[in-house]
Write a protein that holds these residues in place. Structure first.
Motif, PDB file in Angstrom:
ATOM      1  N   GLU A  10       0.828  -1.201   0.000  1.00 23.55           N
ATOM      2  CA  GLU A  10       0.000   0.000   0.000  1.00 23.55           C
ATOM      3  C   GLU A  10       0.867   1.258   0.000  1.00 23.55           C
ATOM      4  OE1 GLU A  10      -3.875   1.853   2.305  1.00 23.55           O
ATOM      5  OE2 GLU A  10      -2.843   0.133   3.178  1.00 23.55           O
ATOM      6  N   GLY A  11       1.904   1.282   0.832  1.00 20.96           N
ATOM      7  CA  GLY A  11       2.793   2.440   0.886  1.00 20.96           C
ATOM      8  C   GLY A  11       3.538   2.662  -0.422  1.00 20.96           C
ATOM      9  N   VAL A  12       4.079   1.588  -0.979  1.00 18.60           N
ATOM     10  CA  VAL A  12       4.827   1.697  -2.233  1.00 18.60           C
ATOM     11  C   VAL A  12       3.905   2.156  -3.366  1.00 18.60           C
ATOM     12  CG1 VAL A  12       6.060   0.371  -4.005  1.00 18.60           C
ATOM     13  CG2 VAL A  12       6.616   0.046  -1.587  1.00 18.60           C
ATOM     14  N   LEU A  13       2.749   1.511  -3.495  1.00 18.30           N
ATOM     15  CA  LEU A  13       1.816   1.880  -4.575  1.00 18.30           C
ATOM     16  C   LEU A  13       1.311   3.312  -4.408  1.00 18.30           C
ATOM     17  CD1 LEU A  13      -0.293  -1.348  -5.108  1.00 18.30           C
ATOM     18  CD2 LEU A  13       1.096  -0.178  -6.810  1.00 18.30           C
ATOM     19  N   GLU A  14       0.971   3.680  -3.183  1.00  8.30           N
ATOM     20  CA  GLU A  14       0.470   5.034  -2.940  1.00  8.30           C
ATOM     21  C   GLU A  14       1.520   6.079  -3.327  1.00  8.30           C
ATOM     22  OE1 GLU A  14      -0.564   7.484   1.006  1.00  8.30           O
ATOM     23  OE2 GLU A  14      -1.771   5.671   0.724  1.00  8.30           O
ATOM     24  N   ASN A  15       2.745   5.879  -2.900  1.00  8.22           N
ATOM     25  CA  ASN A  15       3.810   6.833  -3.234  1.00  8.22           C
ATOM     26  C   ASN A  15       4.100   6.859  -4.729  1.00  8.22           C
ATOM     27  OD1 ASN A  15       4.362   7.932  -0.658  1.00  8.22           O
ATOM     28  ND2 ASN A  15       5.443   6.058  -0.112  1.00  8.22           N
ATOM     29  N   PHE A  16       4.064   5.691  -5.378  1.00  7.28           N
ATOM     30  CA  PHE A  16       4.325   5.647  -6.818  1.00  7.28           C
ATOM     31  C   PHE A  16       3.216   6.336  -7.603  1.00  7.28           C
ATOM     32  CE2 PHE A  16       4.683   3.404 -10.972  1.00  7.28           C
ATOM     33  CZ  PHE A  16       5.915   3.925 -11.326  1.00  7.28           C
ATOM     34  N   VAL A  17       1.959   6.126  -7.206  1.00  6.16           N
ATOM     35  CA  VAL A  17       0.841   6.787  -7.895  1.00  6.16           C
ATOM     36  C   VAL A  17       0.915   8.299  -7.682  1.00  6.16           C
ATOM     37  CG1 VAL A  17      -1.679   7.046  -7.941  1.00  6.16           C
ATOM     38  CG2 VAL A  17      -0.668   4.766  -7.916  1.00  6.16           C
ATOM     39  N   ILE A  18       1.239   8.735  -6.488  1.00  7.81           N
ATOM     40  CA  ILE A  18       1.403  10.169  -6.226  1.00  7.81           C
ATOM     41  C   ILE A  18       2.533  10.733  -7.078  1.00  7.81           C
ATOM     42  CG2 ILE A  18       2.141  11.865  -4.486  1.00  7.81           C
ATOM     43  CD1 ILE A  18       0.562  10.154  -2.424  1.00  7.81           C
ATOM     44  N   PHE A  19       3.651  10.010  -7.152  1.00  8.73           N
ATOM     45  CA  PHE A  19       4.778  10.424  -7.983  1.00  8.73           C
ATOM     46  C   PHE A  19       4.341  10.582  -9.447  1.00  8.73           C
ATOM     47  CE2 PHE A  19       8.231   8.931 -10.811  1.00  8.73           C
ATOM     48  CZ  PHE A  19       9.126   9.973 -10.632  1.00  8.73           C
ATOM     49  N   LEU A  20       3.619   9.602  -9.964  1.00 13.42           N
ATOM     50  CA  LEU A  20       3.144   9.677 -11.350  1.00 13.42           C
ATOM     51  C   LEU A  20       2.202  10.869 -11.560  1.00 13.42           C
ATOM     52  CD1 LEU A  20       2.444   5.909 -12.155  1.00 13.42           C
ATOM     53  CD2 LEU A  20       4.299   7.336 -13.057  1.00 13.42           C
ATOM     54  N   MET A  21       1.351  11.131 -10.576  1.00 13.09           N
ATOM     55  CA  MET A  21       0.427  12.267 -10.689  1.00 13.09           C
ATOM     56  C   MET A  21       1.175  13.594 -10.688  1.00 13.09           C
ATOM     57  SD  MET A  21      -2.683  10.825  -8.322  1.00 13.09           S
ATOM     58  CE  MET A  21      -3.668  12.274  -8.413  1.00 13.09           C
ATOM     59  N   VAL A  22       2.209  13.695  -9.869  1.00  8.91           N
ATOM     60  CA  VAL A  22       3.021  14.915  -9.832  1.00  8.91           C
ATOM     61  C   VAL A  22       3.734  15.102 -11.170  1.00  8.91           C
ATOM     62  CG1 VAL A  22       5.072  15.966  -8.766  1.00  8.91           C
ATOM     63  CG2 VAL A  22       3.276  14.974  -7.322  1.00  8.91           C
ATOM     64  N   ILE A  23       4.297  14.024 -11.711  1.00 11.33           N
ATOM     65  CA  ILE A  23       4.986  14.101 -13.004  1.00 11.33           C
ATOM     66  C   ILE A  23       3.994  14.503 -14.102  1.00 11.33           C
ATOM     67  CG2 ILE A  23       6.191  12.746 -14.781  1.00 11.33           C
ATOM     68  CD1 ILE A  23       7.897  13.413 -12.333  1.00 11.33           C
ATOM     69  N   LEU A  24       2.811  13.886 -14.116  1.00 13.70           N
ATOM     70  CA  LEU A  24       1.805  14.240 -15.125  1.00 13.70           C
ATOM     71  C   LEU A  24       1.396  15.703 -15.000  1.00 13.70           C
ATOM     72  CD1 LEU A  24      -0.099  13.525 -17.448  1.00 13.70           C
ATOM     73  CD2 LEU A  24      -1.737  12.704 -15.736  1.00 13.70           C
ATOM     74  N   THR A  25       1.202  16.170 -13.787  1.00 16.30           N
ATOM     75  CA  THR A  25       0.842  17.569 -13.566  1.00 16.30           C
ATOM     76  C   THR A  25       1.942  18.492 -14.078  1.00 16.30           C
ATOM     77  OG1 THR A  25      -0.445  16.952 -11.616  1.00 16.30           O
ATOM     78  CG2 THR A  25       0.202  19.269 -11.809  1.00 16.30           C
ATOM     79  N   ALA A  26       3.178  18.156 -13.783  1.00 14.41           N
ATOM     80  CA  ALA A  26       4.308  18.978 -14.250  1.00 14.41           C
ATOM     81  C   ALA A  26       4.371  18.995 -15.772  1.00 14.41           C
ATOM     82  CB  ALA A  26       5.613  18.452 -13.661  1.00 14.41           C
ATOM     83  N   VAL A  27       4.175  17.842 -16.395  1.00 14.24           N
ATOM     84  CA  VAL A  27       4.208  17.766 -17.858  1.00 14.24           C
ATOM     85  C   VAL A  27       3.104  18.627 -18.462  1.00 14.24           C
ATOM     86  CG1 VAL A  27       3.781  16.199 -19.807  1.00 14.24           C
ATOM     87  CG2 VAL A  27       5.375  15.533 -18.008  1.00 14.24           C
TER      88      VAL A  27
END
Length: 180
Positions: A10-27
């Protein structure tokens, strides 16, 4: 131990999904800025679509781990025991079977597309971007298995995971009525 593994995933997936969302937002923000100044990024559409797909696959694994994906608890809980538990077992087996098939098909697609690269960023292999299919499907099954024991217990007791706040409210009201 199973709970520890579940919390780790849960921790790994949550952090990875948040990371992907931040990257998508930045893009997206960078692409909008470039368009406002009269320029355009050739790779934006392709990369944004891939990031959105990745968020969807990894987010779905997180959702099943938390048992917050689309379900039909009301229908399921209206079925009498022990038929309800047979329905749960059948639904879980069908879902797992689908995602195992999806993982296999995704892996097959990856091997077929092995030598290809993205159109706009030619140094990125398509197999890397498509790896989300077998990886996401495999994670979905793992998360389904990790969350199944608690889901099984709660369904057997007649507790709705979709309407947990309603369940708590009903339980509180029942206690109040019992004390009155």
């Amino acid at each position: 131990m199973l709970d520890t593994v579940r919390r780790f995933f849960e921790g790994v997936l949550e952090n990875f999904v948040i990371f992907l969302m931040v990257i998508l937002t930045a893009v997206v923000v960078v692409a909008v800025i470039y368009r406002l100044i009269g320029s355009s990024l050739a790779w934006y559409d392709e990369v944004a679509a891939i990031l959105l797909a990745w968020i969807t696959y990894y987010g779905s694994a997180l959702a099943v781990l938390r048992r917050r994906h689309i379900g039909f608890d009301s229908v399921l809980l209206s079925i009498r025991m022990p038929l309800r538990m047979w329905a749960v077992a059948l639904a879980e087996a069908i879902t797992a079977g689908f995602f195992v098939l999806l993982a296999w098909a995704g892996y097959t697609v990856m091997t077929i597309l092995g030598g290809m690269s993205l159109v706009s960023i030619t140094w990125v292999p398509v197999s890397f971007t498509q790896s989300v299919i077998p990886i996401g499907a495999t994670l979905f099954v793992i998360c389904q298995v990790l969350s199944l024991p608690e889901y099984w217990r709660k369904t057997a007791r007649g507790v709705s995971l979709e309407h947990a706040e309603i369940e708590e409210e009903v339980e509180t009201e029942m206690k109040k009525a019992g004390n009155a």
